[in-house]
Every structure is written in C-alpha cells, then in structure tokens.
Design a protein around this motif. Structure first.
Motif, short mmCIF file in Angstrom:
data_model
loop_
_atom_site.label_atom_id
_atom_site.label_comp_id
_atom_site.label_asym_id
_atom_site.label_seq_id
_atom_site.Cartn_x
_atom_site.Cartn_y
_atom_site.Cartn_z
N GLN A 123 0.84 -1.20 0.00
CA GLN A 123 0.00 0.00 0.00
C GLN A 123 0.87 1.25 0.00
O GLN A 123 0.61 2.21 -0.74
N PHE A 124 1.92 1.23 0.81
CA PHE A 124 2.81 2.39 0.91
C PHE A 124 3.57 2.61 -0.39
O PHE A 124 3.83 3.75 -0.79
N ARG A 125 3.93 1.51 -1.06
CA ARG A 125 4.70 1.62 -2.31
C ARG A 125 3.84 2.02 -3.50
O ARG A 125 4.35 2.40 -4.54
N HIS A 126 2.54 1.86 -3.37
CA HIS A 126 1.62 2.14 -4.46
C HIS A 126 1.73 3.61 -4.88
O HIS A 126 1.78 4.51 -4.04
N GLY A 127 1.77 3.83 -6.20
CA GLY A 127 2.04 5.17 -6.72
C GLY A 127 1.12 6.27 -6.22
O GLY A 127 1.55 7.39 -5.99
N GLY A 128 -0.16 5.94 -6.03
CA GLY A 128 -1.11 6.99 -5.67
C GLY A 128 -1.23 7.27 -4.19
O GLY A 128 -2.07 8.07 -3.77
N PHE A 129 -0.37 6.64 -3.40
CA PHE A 129 -0.59 6.66 -1.95
C PHE A 129 -0.57 8.07 -1.34
O PHE A 129 -1.48 8.46 -0.62
N VAL A 130 0.47 8.83 -1.65
CA VAL A 130 0.63 10.16 -1.03
C VAL A 130 -0.56 11.05 -1.42
O VAL A 130 -1.17 11.71 -0.56
#
Ligand code: C2E
Ligand code: MG
Ligand code: MG
Ligand code: MG
Length: 283
Positions: A123-130
C-alpha cells in the motif's frame, strides 16, 4: 485437468498444501466480495499514558464472512497484500480514519486524540498513496498531527530513499509515523535515524515474555533507550497485566497499549466509552 490425468499421474500438491491453497483462494474471493459490499469493520483500541489516560487510538480491521465466520487480520491481511486487495482495503481504512477524526473535531473530549492506522508495504509503495492521503486529509479539514501511520520494518528493506522521500512528503502534510512491531524486522540502526519517525512501537512478543525471559527484558530496555536517544516517542504493545505495566514503567516507558486498558471495540462503542470515562474522571 487433474481429473483428466487419471489416477496414476503425479500429484503436484499433497493434501495439506492443497487445503491451505483452497482456503487462501476461498478467503481471497470472500474478501473481494466483502470489500465490494463494504463489509469490513473498523475497531479502535486505546493507547494510554502513564496515568492511564487515553491519548490516542489505533484502528484495527475486523471481518466476519457469512460462510467462513470471523477471520483475523493476521490471516486476511497477508492475502490482501498478495492479491492486491490491500489497495482498496487500505483506501477504505484511511477514509474511515479521516472521517472519524473529522467527527471528533465536533467533540471537545475527542478533538485532540490522534488516530493511528496500519499501512502495509504494498500500500505504501503504491504510486497513488501520497495523493490519496492528501486528498482524505483535505476533504476532512483536519488539523496537523492527528493522522498517524504505522509502518513496519519490512517496508524499509528496499529503496530506502524513495521511502524517506514519501514519508517526508506525508510529514509535510501533518502525518506522523510510528514503526510498528519494532524489534522483529530488519531495520538497521543506520536506517532508523534517517527516517522521519515520531514513535517506535515495542512489539508485543517482547512485552509478553519480558517478565520470564531476560533476553526479552534486555531488548525492551534497549528499545526504550534507543528511542530516548534518537528522540522518538516509544509505546509498548500488548500490555495485559499490571506486572508488565509496572515493569515497563520502571524501564522508562510512558505509553501503553493492550488488553489491560481495553480490547479493540467498534468505533461508536469506543467513542461512547471514552466520553463516559473522560466525564467521570473530571472531578
Ligand atoms: P498490529 O498493528 O501490531 O496490532 C496489534 C495487534 O495486537 C492487534 O491484533 C490487536 O488486537 C492485538 N492486541 C492488542 N492488545 C493486545 C494484548 O494485550 N494482547 C494480545 N495478545 N494482543 C493484543 P489484530 O487486530 O488481530 O491485528 C493483527 C495485525 O494485523 C496488526 O498488528 C496489523 O499488522 C494488521 N492489521 C490490522 N488492521 C489492519 C489494517 O487496517 N491495515 C493493515 N495493513 N494491517 C492491519
Ligand atoms: Mg499497528
Ligand atoms: Mg504491532
Ligand atoms: Mg503486527
């Protein structure tokens, strides 16, 4: 296909493996359905200070499937992570947390209470997270410092620079970070000081055995000292007995979470209990 090969053919899976794989597949498809129908539930568990006052809460997922019954996060989170379902699940969790924090802004007793959510590595690595976290924070109009993300050491093994960058971006948005299950993973001490962390969470396995296993006591003591020296806050997880609590206090720990102070409860129930106890303790 297995049938077509007939009785004498090589069996790729022994029965036990087969059973495990089937259960995984069952859980994955049930979980997919549960996500679509929004059947996961958010529970809260209190975190307290040395006086036993509630200072924060952690959101923990609960799931009961109509056929499979209650399945614990330790079983379904890894399946969610492997299948990618953790992305919609994680989105729901963050939305739920921000909505809860927004509601709390209307309640004096609750408006300063931070809420922590668990974030899995994928989840943290997912591109849209931030962007997603930013969107939720803006939508809820939250003051800084109320949303806390619990990450694990597993997240730190690859691409530390990207991780730090992402954490800093989120930090700029007022998000705080705790390192969950600390002491069980691979984080090197060199990484630790690079990270914009707010808090270390001492893993419950150390707390559980601290009174009977000298090694666990030393580890606990070391983590508390480490946090002090690196200027991180520290909290002990899985505190179940007064003895454990007293011992942790003697070692200098000032924040606690565990069944001794409250089991995870549905959000509404948790809020009710919190408001009642805080009005009682006013006198
Ligand atoms: P965690 O984040 O380390 O959460 C602490 C776990 O310890 C929770 O288990 C909690 O219910 C349990 N616990 C709390 N106090 C005590 C105690 O005094 N004694 C004992 N024996 N246990 C205690 P839970 O809720 O089953 O969750 C297990 C793990 O599943 C969590 O560990 C977390 O890693 C993961 N998880 C739960 N919810 C989420 C979520 O929304 N997203 C993600 N990515 N992971 C989650
Ligand atoms: Mg946690
Ligand atoms: Mg933990
Ligand atoms: Mg854990």
């Amino acid at each position: 296909e297995a049938k077509a090969q007939g009785g004498g053919s090589i069996r790729f899976f022994n029965p036990i493996m087969h059973e495990t794989i089937s259960r995984r597949m069952l859980i994955e498809s049930a979980l997919r359905r549960a996500v679509q129908h929004q059947e996961l539930e958010a529970y809260l568990q209190p975190q307290v200070n040395e006086h036993g006052e509630v200072i924060a809460a952690e959101l923990l997922l609960r799931w009961t499937d109509p056929d499979l019954g209650t399945i614990c996060p330790a079983e379904f989170i890894p399946i969610a992570e492997a299948s990618g379902l953790i992305i919609p699940i994680g989105t729901w969790v963050i939305e739920q947390a921000c909505r809860t924090l927004r509601d709390w802004q209307q309640i004096d007793a609750l408006k300063h209470i931070p809420l922590a959510v668990n974030i899995s590595p994928r989840q943290f690595r997912h591109g849209g997270f931030v962007a997603q976290v930013e969107h939720c924070l803006l939508e809820a109009h939250l003051p800084e410092g109320l949303l806390e993300l619990e990450i694990t050491e597993g997240m730190l093994i690859d691409n530390i620079d990207v991780t730090v960058k992402r954490m800093c971006k989120l930090g700029d948005l007022g998000v705080r970070f705790s390192l969950d299950d600390f002491g069980t993973g691979y984080a090197s001490l060199a990484y630790l000081k690079k990270l914009p962390l707010y808090q270390l969470k001492i893993d419950q396995s150390f707390v559980r055995d601290m009174l009977t296993d000298a090694n666990d006591e030393v580890i606990t003591k070391t983590i508390i000292g480490l946090a002090e020296n690196l200027n991180f806050s520290v909290i002990a997880e899985g505190v179940e007995t007064v003895k454990q609590l007293e011992h942790l206090k003697a070692l200098g720990c000032k924040k606690f979470q565990g069944y001794l102070f409250g089991k995870p409860a549905p959000i509404v129930e948790w809020q009710q209990r919190f408001i009642e106890s805080s009005t009682l303790s006013v006198e």
